[in-house]
Design an enzyme around this catalytic site. Structure first.
Site, PDB file in Angstrom:
ATOM      1  N   HIS A 236       0.850  -1.200   0.000  1.00 53.28           N
ATOM      2  CA  HIS A 236       0.000   0.000   0.000  1.00 53.28           C
ATOM      3  C   HIS A 236       0.877   1.239   0.000  1.00 53.28           C
ATOM      4  CE1 HIS A 236      -2.723   3.139   1.394  1.00 53.28           C
ATOM      5  NE2 HIS A 236      -3.725   2.356   1.053  1.00 53.28           N
ATOM      6  N   CYS A 274      -3.632   2.763  -4.602  1.00 53.79           N
ATOM      7  CA  CYS A 274      -4.505   3.633  -3.801  1.00 53.79           C
ATOM      8  C   CYS A 274      -4.484   5.021  -4.428  1.00 53.79           C
ATOM      9  CB  CYS A 274      -4.049   3.697  -2.349  1.00 53.79           C
ATOM     10  SG  CYS A 274      -5.130   4.737  -1.331  1.00 53.79           S
ATOM     11  N   HIS A 301      -7.607   0.609  -4.285  1.00 56.67           N
ATOM     12  CA  HIS A 301      -8.381   1.490  -3.415  1.00 56.67           C
ATOM     13  C   HIS A 301      -8.756   2.709  -4.248  1.00 56.67           C
ATOM     14  CE1 HIS A 301      -6.378   0.047   0.621  1.00 56.67           C
ATOM     15  NE2 HIS A 301      -7.035  -0.913  -0.013  1.00 56.67           N
ATOM     16  N   ASP A 354     -12.457   3.293  -1.179  1.00 54.95           N
ATOM     17  CA  ASP A 354     -11.669   3.618  -0.001  1.00 54.95           C
ATOM     18  C   ASP A 354     -12.138   4.941   0.594  1.00 54.95           C
ATOM     19  OD1 ASP A 354      -9.718   3.278   1.894  1.00 54.95           O
ATOM     20  OD2 ASP A 354      -8.125   4.130   0.675  1.00 54.95           O
ATOM     21  N   HIS A 355     -12.324   4.919   1.873  1.00 54.29           N
ATOM     22  CA  HIS A 355     -12.771   6.089   2.628  1.00 54.29           C
ATOM     23  C   HIS A 355     -14.118   6.587   2.088  1.00 54.29           C
ATOM     24  CE1 HIS A 355      -8.459   7.038   4.207  1.00 54.29           C
ATOM     25  NE2 HIS A 355      -8.873   5.813   4.480  1.00 54.29           N
ATOM     26  N   TYR A 371     -14.415   5.346   7.339  1.00 46.89           N
ATOM     27  CA  TYR A 371     -15.142   4.133   6.976  1.00 46.89           C
ATOM     28  C   TYR A 371     -16.618   4.150   7.374  1.00 46.89           C
ATOM     29  CZ  TYR A 371     -10.676   2.355   5.602  1.00 46.89           C
ATOM     30  OH  TYR A 371      -9.482   2.201   4.961  1.00 46.89           O
TER      31      TYR A 371
END
Length: 394
Positions: A236, A274, A301, A354-355, A371
């Site tokens: 990541h 990501c 992501h 993601d997020h 999240y």
């Protein structure tokens, strides 16, 4: 792409049946209760898989491990590392035996991620994660008082940092400390300022070359086992992709990614793309990075950010930021088509939204920062629309 959703396990306020309602079928999770460096027992892995698959009507599967943590001593290169490498290899074999073969990990020293605001107000009442350069500088220069820190910030950022610090209350400073500590892995103790100074001292004199060498050693130790077991490791990127508090960062741009994939050439040595982490740097062209490293991307992501000129950024809506998400998805779809032509069983790239911003009644649940359920549901719906459109046009 396979639609997935991160789940923090049985204690997560977001339940599996609710994830099913988002339309996702893949679960991204980890055994967060096992201390770093210890073996993930096959029995514990199978129990987590059983929980995910218990209600067969949901049709869920454990798609990706995020994360199988790397012990801090491996990052530092301290002590006898043989037991830690042995344990990591055993965990990889156990995951493969349980049918979980995509494993995300990171190599960020100490802090997994950092923000300076976990609830930045948006129009209509939504809340977003934000990183402010001047608050980073205020903490680094005037709270940590790290020697040499001021030289790493522009005069304009330093002036704003000084003004904020001089006007701040003790409660303001504690709130900033607590926000930064949220980026520590769940297994770590949260520190006060003296405690953080002490733990950062372990990295005194430790630079990019040292961390790169230790990552290379880690890959040389574990990638052959991963390849033998059929596991895809995917590193990541740093979040944010810049040095923090004197800690080096080595997964921040295309040059770093090229070093990593060359350090241990293998299908088992790959990348988590990501878009939010890499996208926080204006000099990272995400569509170009996606195309260049497509063959090495095992997990994605997808999130977006809006950047400021001083390197501050905010987590934006998934299709409304500085990352060209459509172009990224086009690149990932092209890679999936290439894999399909080769007849590969792993042609699908798992992705997760993601997020997400805190929307509607998200605030009623105490979820992990970034999240919330509804915010990620909105992101997944937007991304799904793009993926379907791209597929229809190719």
């Amino acid at each position: 792409m396979e639609e997935t959703f991160r789940w923090f396990g049985p204690a997560d306020p977001v339940r599996l049946n609710e994830i099913r309602q988002t339309g996702a079928r893949g679960i991204v999770t980890a055994l967060h209760d096992i201390p770093y460096g210890e073996v993930w027992p096959l029995e514990a892995i199978m129990e987590r898989r059983r929980l995910i698959e218990a209600d067969r009507s949901l049709g869920l599967r454990w798609s990706v491990v995020e994360s199988l943590p790397v012990h801090e001593n491996i990052k530092l290169g301290e002590g006898d590392l043989r037991p830690l490498f042995d344990n990591y290899r055993t965990s990889l074999r156990n995951l493969a035996a349980a049918g979980v073969t995509t494993v995300c990990y990171n190599f960020m020293p100490l802090l997994d991620w950092m923000r300076t605001d976990l609830a930045y107000p948006q129009p209509g009442g939504a809340l977003a994660l934000r990183f402010d350069a001047h608050l980073h500088a205020a903490f680094d220069c005037f709270m940590l008082e790290r020697p040499g820190a001021a030289a790493e910030f522009s005069p304009e950022v330093l002036a704003r940092a000084r003004a904020w610090f001089d006007a701040s209350t003790e409660a303001d400073r504690q709130r900033l400390l607590d926000t930064i500590m949220a980026g520590l892995p769940g297994a770590y103790t949260r520190y006060d300022v003296p405690g953080l100074k002490a733990v950062l001292a372990r990295y005194d004199g430790f630079g990019v070359a040292d961390l790169r060498a230790n990552l290379k050693r880690f890959l040389e130790e574990v990638v052959p086992t991963a390849e033998e077991a059929g596991v895809r490791l995917c590193v990541h990127p740093d979040d944010p992709p810049r040095p923090l508090f004197g800690l080096p960062r080595i997964v921040s741009n295309a040059e770093d990614l090229a070093y990593i994939v060359a350090a241990a050439p293998s299908p088992a040595n790959g990348i988590t793309l990501c878009t939010g982490s890499l996208g926080a740097r204006a000099d990272n062209d995400l569509p170009t990075i996606a195309r260049r490293f497509a063959a090495h991307i095992h997990f994605a992501h997808l999130r977006n950010v809006k950047r400021d000129a001083d390197s501050s950024f905010m987590e934006s809506e998934h299709l409304d930021g500085d990352v060209d998400m459509v172009a990224v998805i086009v690149a990932l779809h092209a890679e999936e088509q290439r894999r399909a032509r080769e007849g590969r069983a792993d042609r699908q790239i798992p992705m997760r939204p993601d997020h997400g911003q805190v929307l509607l009644d998200d605030g009623s649940r105490k979820t992990h920062p970034g999240y919330p359920l509804v915010g990620r549901l909105r992101g997944l719906a937007e991304l799904r629309g793009v993926m379907k459109a791209v597929a229809a046009l190719t």
